[in-house]
Design an enzyme around this catalytic site. Structure first.
Site, mmCIF file in Angstrom:
data_model
loop_
_atom_site.group_PDB
_atom_site.id
_atom_site.type_symbol
_atom_site.label_atom_id
_atom_site.label_comp_id
_atom_site.label_asym_id
_atom_site.label_seq_id
_atom_site.Cartn_x
_atom_site.Cartn_y
_atom_site.Cartn_z
ATOM 1 N N ARG A 108 0.840 -1.191 0.000
ATOM 2 C CA ARG A 108 0.000 0.000 0.000
ATOM 3 C C ARG A 108 0.882 1.251 0.000
ATOM 4 N NH1 ARG A 108 -4.874 2.156 -1.173
ATOM 5 N NH2 ARG A 108 -6.088 2.945 0.592
ATOM 6 N N THR A 381 -10.341 0.364 -8.850
ATOM 7 C CA THR A 381 -9.245 -0.526 -8.490
ATOM 8 C C THR A 381 -9.234 -1.647 -9.529
ATOM 9 O OG1 THR A 381 -9.648 0.075 -6.202
ATOM 10 C CG2 THR A 381 -8.434 -1.943 -6.530
ATOM 11 N N THR A 399 -4.229 -0.711 -7.111
ATOM 12 C CA THR A 399 -5.013 0.475 -7.437
ATOM 13 C C THR A 399 -4.176 1.742 -7.523
ATOM 14 O OG1 THR A 399 -6.993 1.725 -6.791
ATOM 15 C CG2 THR A 399 -5.534 1.027 -5.025
ATOM 16 N N ASN A 401 -6.250 4.354 -6.791
ATOM 17 C CA ASN A 401 -7.389 4.936 -6.100
ATOM 18 C C ASN A 401 -8.431 5.391 -7.113
ATOM 19 O OD1 ASN A 401 -8.907 5.472 -3.842
ATOM 20 N ND2 ASN A 401 -8.197 7.576 -3.658
ATOM 21 N N ASP A 423 -7.686 8.579 0.708
ATOM 22 C CA ASP A 423 -8.197 7.466 1.509
ATOM 23 C C ASP A 423 -7.969 7.669 3.001
ATOM 24 O OD1 ASP A 423 -9.256 6.173 -0.601
ATOM 25 O OD2 ASP A 423 -7.894 4.474 -0.594
ATOM 26 N N SER A 452 -7.905 0.904 3.575
ATOM 27 C CA SER A 452 -8.391 0.419 2.285
ATOM 28 C C SER A 452 -9.517 -0.575 2.505
ATOM 29 C CB SER A 452 -7.257 -0.274 1.522
ATOM 30 O OG SER A 452 -7.742 -0.962 0.387
ATOM 31 N N SER A 453 -10.316 -0.780 1.453
ATOM 32 C CA SER A 453 -11.319 -1.851 1.469
ATOM 33 C C SER A 453 -10.904 -3.044 0.614
ATOM 34 C CB SER A 453 -12.664 -1.325 0.948
ATOM 35 O OG SER A 453 -13.260 -0.482 1.888
ATOM 36 N N GLY A 473 -13.871 -1.835 -6.645
ATOM 37 C CA GLY A 473 -15.192 -1.358 -6.263
ATOM 38 C C GLY A 473 -15.231 -0.502 -5.020
ATOM 39 N N GLY A 474 -14.078 0.041 -4.568
ATOM 40 C CA GLY A 474 -14.102 0.909 -3.400
ATOM 41 C C GLY A 474 -14.708 0.208 -2.206
#
Length: 572
Positions: A108, A381, A399, A401, A423, A452-453, A473-474
């Site tokens: 990340r 993403t 991603t 973002n 984020d 993050s998701s 898909g956030g």
């Protein structure tokens, strides 16, 4: 080599030969697949673009393993899918090796050393519009190159030259524009012009079947081929990158790049019925939230309720509501926060969370603790899944973002830079660009990783590899992964059917169920409204593009490549 865009293939009688069911009840009729995904005997790669899937599969055919294919596939997506594939972003990988050992790596992005809690606020303490979403100040320190090299160093078997050469050739020869890409590029032209001082290559009037070449990116990849990881973080590429960012008003320095390291982490592991789920740990909220939701719905007989039935939608929605409320308060970078993972995944805790649920009426989100706040990252993403011929599996989500990240493009290096700084909680308690709200656990700090998701996930059944799944898909990543697993396990679907099935989403705030338009019956929508649920039905990208692989009962692999994008499965 076989590959297929699966939505065009309908083989109605296949279930008589190969049973897709994960958990067949003897008195229930076996579901006949509507759409059959690509079936292969040995190995498979499923990504957002056929070019990346082919390169990853070719690496496996040359004797490479899933980790070699991960390196090549990630780099190929940077060329073939610049919308989200990247050198200028980051991601997460969850793996299961052929011996059953599992693990995860976090590459990340991080906040620069000069970042601070109030960097996106004006003198009055209000958020400065677009400062965390567009341009150089939105950029976090990229982690992708560090991530793929760390994976290769630990698990790779083929030389970097073998992995990167086909990617470099792809960049030089170009990638054919699809209809979806043409539409996407047209929609982002104004954003490109807004951020970049000069016209960038993707700003031209590209049409379907045109070929876009990436010579500058090819040169950057060639330098990385020669000089390795350090080229990006200490070499000429690093120097060009930091000078470019700072010229555009950003704060990333050579020291930021020099100090960046990917981190190996323990995944989140939990059980659901006879499944063992291995998913990503913080700073991704994916594994924790997925675990909370699945454990909250486990006591209910979803199979008997029926797929996307009123009761099934209610139970899943209410579990999602509670998990996302917890996400907003507890989760962030574990290097900066104490995160009570064991406590919020405990059966006793989750049982209490569902105590006030009733089938009679919706629970109001305003009555649900824990959150006064919540943050949502972008939907743009990309995810890919790989199983190799040796039994290794990787699930990877990566991603920039937002779509094309910050929209800031380095003409000399040939790639976009992320806008991951959005984020963070720019101001705890205030929604970011996507409506999720963040608490202090996700406030900005130097060298901190933003929440993050992303939910790259691997599923075992009876101690054997069973499923590899993930999606963009956030904030809807978690719920899309959830529903894909449940579609197979609870509702007896094959992989392609599970991926294609209509999806819905609830994230606590705003208090509404988002559903795919024209895919849910009016009767169900009216039933939900009568129970007090608000419905949002519109075309958007929040539903995700799941890419997954299922191991069938005879040991063959079925790919699920999402028809919502250009996603494609390739294997042999």
């Amino acid at each position: 080599m076989n590959y297929r865009k699966p939505s065009a293939y309908v083989l109605g009688l296949v279930a008589l030969l190969l049973m897709f069911n994960c958990r067949q009840a003897p008195d229930l009729e076996v579901k006949t697949p509507v759409n059959r995904g690509l079936i292969t005997e040995n190995a498979m790669v499923v990504t957002a673009r056929v070019e990346a899937s082919k390169i990853g599969s070719a690496v496996l055919e040359q004797g490479g393993n899933a980790f070699d294919a991960m390196f090549a596939t990630e780099m190929a997506l940077a060329v073939a899918y610049p919308f989200a594939g990247n050198l200028g972003g980051g991601g997460f990988m969850v793996y299961r090796d052929k011996d059953g050992n599992t693990g995860a790596i976090d590459y990340r992005e991080k906040a620069p050393l000069k970042a601070h809690r109030d960097m996106y606020l004006d003198e009055a303490g209000n958020i400065i519009p677009e400062k965390s979403t567009y341009g150089a100040m939105a950029v976090g320190v990229p982690g992708t190159v560090a991530g793929v090299f760390a994976v290769h160093e630990r698990f790779g078997t083929l030389p970097i030259e073998v992995l990167l050469k086909p990617v470099i050739e792809l960049a030089k020869n170009g990638v054919v524009v699809t209809q979806k890409q043409e539409t996407r590029l047209e929609g982002y032209k104004d954003a490109f012009r807004k951020v970049n001082q000069d016209t960038i290559p993707l700003e031209r009037n590209w049409k379907v079947n045109d070929t876009i070449k990436y010579p500058a990116l090819a040169e950057t990849l060639e330098r990385i081929l020669v000089n390795g990881r350090d080229e990006f973080y200490k070499g000429k590429t690093a120097e060009v990158l930091t000078e470019f960012i700072q010229d555009q008003g950003g704060i990333i320095s050579m020291e930021d790049l020099n100090r960046y390291e990917a981190k190996w982490r323990d995944p989140v592991v939990f059980e659901y019925d006879d499944l063992k789920i291995i998913s990503m740990s913080p700073p991704s909220s994916g594994g924790v939230c997925l675990g909370q939701i699945m454990k909250m719905v486990e006591p209910y007989d979803l199979h008997e309720f029926g797929h996307n039935s009123l009761k099934a939608v209610q139970v899943i929605t209410e579990a999602e509501r509670r998990a996302y409320a917890d996400r907003s308060f507890y989760l962030g970078d574990p290097d900066f926060n104490e995160i009570p993972i064991d406590e919020i995944l405990a059966d006793s805790y989750l049982e209490r969370r569902m105590n006030d649920f009733s089938f009679k009426a919706a629970t109001a989100s305003e009555s649900i603790s824990h959150g006064q706040v919540m943050v949502m990252e972008s939907a743009e993403t990309t995810h890919y899944s790989i199983i190799d011929q040796f039994g290794n599996a990787v699930s990877v989500t990566t991603t920039l973002n937002g779509g094309y990240g910050s929209k800031l493009y380095s003409p000399e290096l040939g790639f976009f830079l992320n806008n991951e700084m959005d984020d963070f909680s720019s101001k705890p308690g205030v929604p970011n660009m996507f409506g999720l709200i963040g608490a202090e656990a996700n406030s900005i700090a130097a060298e901190k990783r933003m929440l993050s998701s992303m939910t790259p996930t691997i599923v075992e059944r009876d101690d054997q590899l069973y499923m590899v799944v993930g999606t963009p898909g956030g904030s809807t990543i978690i719920t899309s992964v959830l529903q894909t697993i449940l579609n197979v396990h609870e509702f007896d679907m094959g992989m392609q059917d599970a991926v294609d099935a209509p999806r819905f989403h609830h994230q606590w705030l705003p208090d509404l169920i988002s559903i795919e338009p024209n895919r849910f019956p009016e009767e169900l929508k009216e039933q939900l409204k009568s129970k007090g649920y608000s419905i949002l039905e519109r075309n958007n990208s929040i539903i995700g593009k799941v890419n997954a692989i299922l191991i069938l009962t005879d040991g063959t692999l079925e790919g699920g490549a999402d028809h919502r994008g250009d996603d494609t499965a390739v294997g042999f």
